[in-house]
Design an enzyme around this catalytic site. Structure first.
Site: not given
Length: 484
Positions: A130, A185, A188-189, A192
């Site tokens: 990222s 991840k 995480h996205n 986001e």
């Protein structure tokens, strides 16, 4: 010529920047791309003059360029392309060689590929990367998982090229086996998505509610970036508000209001539903993008569906202060939900996730990097078994202090007819989580009434299930499966 330390396949901008980053840190790199011209253009362009970056025009030559055990990083489109490249590589690999997928692959695919390649004697790593193009070049956040035996061979490279915290710690650490790295991840996205949606709602309230122009909002975001909201996304929003088009007008106001997405937020929502975790804010963020895509319908509907005519008549400066608190509290809920999801996934997949370590990996390089994450690391360092961030002393106090302002903002948004789905659902989650009794008792009574799904009683031990013949004609047979 000496063989290369690592190879990389996929020379789009992210791939190119990672190669240059690796080379800057003293690693020799071999590169390959399905389109041979991209290899030549890269070697004659961005990599010009770098003698320790070499190119190959076919897979066989590429594999021969690498030191044993081979370490090959894929920066290609997720899905079938990854499988295709792996199939092409395997005939030229030796047992113990390592393939690293640095794309946004779906974690079940990483689970499958790890098992398949380990069965053939190879090692596989699925890693989240990222930070976008800039992060890839100067230091991204890297979240590796997969074959644990591969980690010692790639640890130095990945940690050297990763972002570093202010104290010098690498924003890269082993996450867990199989698809753990890509799962982290993915979450995480998802977070986001939530962060971006919350910021856009704050922008909408300031623009349509308070009537602030881009210049005034630039000042607000600049001020917010000096406080607890200090983060990459607030920082770039500040800069976006100040960016002028050729005619001197704010460019942001000329961009069509339809948002795109690549699927990781959707995957997060689906995973949450699969595991029964109330990750409501990320869900709303995904659906908000879907709603924005209905541009033509919204234009048509705007001519027929009317909202309130009320105008904001309060103190604008005080409302902006409230908005900062509402944004902060909602952000805490978003992260709390994300970590709840990872905790449940860890149980389901037998991963030993280090939640403080994950927060540390996100402290630098990545899109959601913020000062806020340091507090999350402290929370899990203080209590590795923390069930929810809202129960940590620091976050508990922040939300308590923000609560009145948060409610005023959500109420005012409803009153003005300005959608704030992420802030609203964050507050609803908070209110639901803090209530020791919710109306699910009625819901369960309804389920038992029409489907004999049974229920538990408050005056009986947990695990005892009851069925009532609500109509006197349904009999006493209950459903064989109890679904909460």
């Amino acid at each position: 010529m000496d063989k290369s330390d690592i190879g990389l396949i996929g020379l789009a901008v992210m791939g190119q920047n990672l190669v240059l980053n690796m080379n800057d840190h003293g690693y020799s790199v071999a590169v390959y791309n399905r389109t041979a011209k991209k290899v030549d253009d890269f070697l004659n362009g961005p990599a010009s003059g770098r003698e320790t970056i070499t190119g190959a025009h076919d897979i066989s030559s590429f594999a021969q360029e690498l030191k044993i055990p081979r370490k090959i990083m894929l920066m290609v489109k997720a899905g079938e392309v990854v499988d295709s490249i792996i199939d092409q590589l395997v005939p030229f690999l030796d047992k113990g060689d390592i393939i690293i997928d640095g794309g946004n692959s779906h974690f079940p695919d990483t689970n499958r590929r790890t098992a398949e390649l380990e069965e053939k004697g190879f090692l596989y790593i699925g890693t989240g990367v990222s930070g976008g193009e800039e992060g890839a070049r100067i230091g991204p956040s890297i979240m590796p998982g997969g074959s644990l035996k591969a980690w010692p061979f790639v640890k130095d490279i990945l940690q050297d090229i990763s972002a570093k915290t202010e104290s010098g710690e690498a924003c890269c650490e082993w996450v867990g086996e199989n698809g753990a790295g890509h799962y982290v991840k993915m979450v995480h996205n998802g977070i986001e998505y939530g962060d971006m949606q919350l910021i856009t709602e704050a922008y909408h309230l300031m623009k349509s509610g308070l009537g602030l122009d881009a210049g005034a909002m630039h000042n607000v975001f600049a001020q917010w970036n000096k406080g607890p909201l200090d983060s990459y996304l607030i920082e770039i929003t500040r800069d976006i508000m100040a960016f002028k088009d050729e005619d001197g007008e704010a460019l942001v106001e000329k961009i069509l209001d339809t948002a795109g997405q690549k699927g990781t937020g959707k995957w997060t929502g689906i995973s949450a539903l699969d595991m029964g975790m109330p990750v409501t804010l990320i869900g709303e963020a995904v659906f908000s993008r879907c709603l924005s895509a209905l541009k033509d319908e919204r234009v048509e509907a705007s001519k027929l569906l009317k909202g309130p005519e009320i105008k904001f008549d309060g103190n604008k400066e005080e409302f902006v202060e409230d908005l900062e608190q509402a944004l902060l509290a909602s952000k805490i809920v978003s992260y709390a939900q994300g970590f709840m999801l990872m905790q449940e996934a860890a149980k389901e997949n037998n991963w030993n996730l280090n939640y403080g370590g994950i927060a540390l990996m996100w402290r630098g390089g990545c899109i959601i990097r913020s000062a806020f994450l340091g507090k999350i690391k402290e929370a899990f360092d203080n209590n590795p078994n923390l069930k929810n961030l809202l129960l940590d002393d620091y976050f508990l106090k922040v939300v308590e202090n923000a609560q009145e302002a948060w409610r005023r903002v959500v109420s005012k948004a409803v009153e003005l007819g300005i959608p704030a789905p992420a802030m609203s659902t964050a507050l609803s989650f908070f209110d639901g989580y803090r209530n020791d009794r919710l109306p699910a008792n009625l819901l369960q009574a309804q389920r038992d009434y029409f489907g004999a799904h049974t229920y538990e009683r408050v005056d009986k031990p947990r695990g005892e299930f009851f069925h009532t013949n609500w109509t006197g004609t349904g009999g006493d047979v209950s459903s064989s499966t109890y679904n909460a």
